[in-house]
Design a protein around this motif. Structure first.
Motif, PDB file in Angstrom:
ATOM      1  N   PHE A  57       0.839  -1.200   0.000  1.00 28.01           N
ATOM      2  CA  PHE A  57       0.000   0.000   0.000  1.00 28.01           C
ATOM      3  C   PHE A  57       0.874   1.250   0.000  1.00 28.01           C
ATOM      4  CE2 PHE A  57      -2.093   3.483   2.198  1.00 28.01           C
ATOM      5  CZ  PHE A  57      -3.262   3.601   1.456  1.00 28.01           C
ATOM      6  N   ILE A  58       1.859   1.295   0.878  1.00 27.13           N
ATOM      7  CA  ILE A  58       2.746   2.456   0.971  1.00 27.13           C
ATOM      8  C   ILE A  58       3.496   2.662  -0.339  1.00 27.13           C
ATOM      9  CG2 ILE A  58       4.817   3.375   2.115  1.00 27.13           C
ATOM     10  CD1 ILE A  58       3.773   1.948   4.695  1.00 27.13           C
ATOM     11  N   GLY A  64       7.895   6.227  -6.201  1.00 23.44           N
ATOM     12  CA  GLY A  64       9.225   6.775  -6.393  1.00 23.44           C
ATOM     13  C   GLY A  64       9.975   7.091  -5.118  1.00 23.44           C
ATOM     14  N   SER A  65       9.337   6.925  -3.956  1.00 22.76           N
ATOM     15  CA  SER A  65      10.031   7.262  -2.719  1.00 22.76           C
ATOM     16  C   SER A  65       9.646   6.269  -1.628  1.00 22.76           C
ATOM     17  CB  SER A  65       9.683   8.686  -2.294  1.00 22.76           C
ATOM     18  OG  SER A  65       8.342   8.762  -1.881  1.00 22.76           O
ATOM     19  N   TRP A  66      10.263   6.458  -0.470  1.00 18.33           N
ATOM     20  CA  TRP A  66       9.956   5.632   0.696  1.00 18.33           C
ATOM     21  C   TRP A  66       9.758   6.571   1.879  1.00 18.33           C
ATOM     22  CZ3 TRP A  66       7.883   1.476   2.225  1.00 18.33           C
ATOM     23  CH2 TRP A  66       8.113   0.944   3.496  1.00 18.33           C
ATOM     24  N   THR A  67       8.580   6.577   2.423  1.00 14.92           N
ATOM     25  CA  THR A  67       8.162   7.491   3.477  1.00 14.92           C
ATOM     26  C   THR A  67       9.101   7.507   4.682  1.00 14.92           C
ATOM     27  OG1 THR A  67       5.883   7.118   2.835  1.00 14.92           O
ATOM     28  CG2 THR A  67       6.223   8.022   5.017  1.00 14.92           C
ATOM     29  N   TYR A  68       9.703   6.384   5.005  1.00 11.20           N
ATOM     30  CA  TYR A  68      10.450   6.252   6.252  1.00 11.20           C
ATOM     31  C   TYR A  68      11.969   6.358   6.083  1.00 11.20           C
ATOM     32  CZ  TYR A  68       5.816   4.829   7.573  1.00 11.20           C
ATOM     33  OH  TYR A  68       4.458   4.807   7.770  1.00 11.20           O
ATOM     34  N   GLY A  69      12.419   6.863   4.965  1.00 15.10           N
ATOM     35  CA  GLY A  69      13.845   7.109   4.753  1.00 15.10           C
ATOM     36  C   GLY A  69      14.705   5.887   5.010  1.00 15.10           C
ATOM     37  N   THR A  70      15.706   6.057   5.875  1.00 13.52           N
ATOM     38  CA  THR A  70      16.637   4.964   6.152  1.00 13.52           C
ATOM     39  C   THR A  70      16.344   4.246   7.470  1.00 13.52           C
ATOM     40  OG1 THR A  70      18.193   6.499   7.179  1.00 13.52           O
ATOM     41  CG2 THR A  70      18.510   6.035   4.818  1.00 13.52           C
ATOM     42  N   LEU A  71      15.193   4.557   8.106  1.00 15.94           N
ATOM     43  CA  LEU A  71      14.832   3.824   9.326  1.00 15.94           C
ATOM     44  C   LEU A  71      14.814   2.327   9.026  1.00 15.94           C
ATOM     45  CD1 LEU A  71      11.815   5.625  11.077  1.00 15.94           C
ATOM     46  CD2 LEU A  71      14.022   5.060  12.081  1.00 15.94           C
ATOM     47  N   PRO A  72      15.417   1.508   9.878  1.00 10.63           N
ATOM     48  CA  PRO A  72      15.332   0.064   9.663  1.00 10.63           C
ATOM     49  C   PRO A  72      13.869  -0.382   9.651  1.00 10.63           C
ATOM     50  CG  PRO A  72      16.955   0.580  11.352  1.00 10.63           C
ATOM     51  CD  PRO A  72      16.206   1.850  11.058  1.00 10.63           C
ATOM     52  N   CYS A  73      13.507  -1.171   8.659  1.00 10.86           N
ATOM     53  CA  CYS A  73      12.123  -1.629   8.498  1.00 10.86           C
ATOM     54  C   CYS A  73      12.117  -3.075   8.054  1.00 10.86           C
ATOM     55  CB  CYS A  73      11.400  -0.763   7.466  1.00 10.86           C
ATOM     56  SG  CYS A  73       9.713  -1.321   7.132  1.00 10.86           S
ATOM     57  N   GLN A  74      11.519  -3.926   8.874  1.00  2.00           N
ATOM     58  CA  GLN A  74      11.341  -5.319   8.493  1.00  2.00           C
ATOM     59  C   GLN A  74       9.929  -5.499   7.950  1.00  2.00           C
ATOM     60  OE1 GLN A  74      13.111  -8.438  10.968  1.00  2.00           O
ATOM     61  NE2 GLN A  74      13.417  -6.804  12.478  1.00  2.00           N
ATOM     62  N   VAL A  75       9.850  -6.036   6.751  1.00  2.00           N
ATOM     63  CA  VAL A  75       8.570  -6.334   6.112  1.00  2.00           C
ATOM     64  C   VAL A  75       8.368  -7.840   6.196  1.00  2.00           C
ATOM     65  CG1 VAL A  75       7.229  -6.229   3.984  1.00  2.00           C
ATOM     66  CG2 VAL A  75       8.823  -4.364   4.555  1.00  2.00           C
ATOM     67  N   LEU A  81      10.017  -9.699  -2.777  1.00  2.00           N
ATOM     68  CA  LEU A  81       9.690  -8.296  -3.013  1.00  2.00           C
ATOM     69  C   LEU A  81      10.968  -7.498  -3.244  1.00  2.00           C
ATOM     70  CD1 LEU A  81       7.009  -7.797  -0.207  1.00  2.00           C
ATOM     71  CD2 LEU A  81       6.588  -8.063  -2.650  1.00  2.00           C
ATOM     72  N   GLN A  82      10.819  -6.349  -3.848  1.00  2.00           N
ATOM     73  CA  GLN A  82      11.942  -5.456  -4.132  1.00  2.00           C
ATOM     74  C   GLN A  82      11.953  -4.306  -3.131  1.00  2.00           C
ATOM     75  OE1 GLN A  82      14.143  -6.017  -6.677  1.00  2.00           O
ATOM     76  NE2 GLN A  82      15.348  -4.285  -6.010  1.00  2.00           N
ATOM     77  N   ALA A  83      13.086  -4.084  -2.497  1.00  2.89           N
ATOM     78  CA  ALA A  83      13.222  -2.960  -1.562  1.00  2.89           C
ATOM     79  C   ALA A  83      13.573  -1.695  -2.327  1.00  2.89           C
ATOM     80  CB  ALA A  83      14.316  -3.259  -0.546  1.00  2.89           C
TER      81      ALA A  83
END
Length: 178
Positions: A57-58, A64-75, A81-83
């Protein structure tokens, strides 16, 4: 050490999205009334955990972007999937206790935000890993949809630790594990 927090918005009848994972009902409220509160919460977050539906959804909202910048995020996912490049996104599966331990280590002294969805948060709750639940109840009922916290069994008792009211009728309730 930080806390593991499920921070989410819900309809009055306990749904975080419609059956087809739509959030139009929530987005109709806008963000202005909540922005300062959200920014304060996010400033204390050191890592994120989310499910693949939330991730999709995000990503679809702004490919074209990622809302949470470089914060570590486990999906959490079993799919390939492509990061997004230059982000802290990585993909995980397996025991939720191991995933939580990695998220806590990533967060340092800050909080882990269990972003969603309800099934991801329920895995944390079922394992006794949620320190806090913050639910902003929106003044609308959906009738059906994706449940707020579909746990497998009753949780331990939680204590109400705070409330925040927002213009437009929404209210956040904060609960801590006892």
């Amino acid at each position: 050490m930080g806390k593991v927090i499920y921070y989410v918005a819900s309809s009055l009848d306990g749904y975080i999205a419609t059956e087809d994972n739509k959030l139009d009902w929530l987005l109709d409220f806008g963000f202005e009334a909540f922005q300062t509160h959200y920014d304060q919460f996010l400033a204390g977050v050191g890592s994120l955990v989310m499910g693949s539906v939330t991730y999709d959804f995000i990503r679809a909202e702004d490919p074209g972007s990622w809302t949470y910048g470089t914060l570590p995020c486990q999906v959490l996912t079993s799919r390939k999937l492509q990061a997004p490049p230059n982000t802290g996104v990585r993909f995980a599966s397996g025991d939720i206790r191991d995933i939580c331990a990695a998220a806590v280590a990533d967060a340092g002294r800050r909080n882990v935000w269990v972003v969603g969805g309800g099934h991801v948060a329920a895995q944390f709750a079922d394992a006794g890993l949620l320190d806090e639940v913050r639910v902003t109840y929106m003044p609308v009922a959906l009738g059906s949809g994706r449940p707020l916290l579909p746990v497998a069994a009753p949780t331990g008792r939680m204590r109400l630790t705070g409330t925040t009211s927002f213009n437009g009728g929404a209210a956040e309730l904060r609960f801590s594990a006892e």
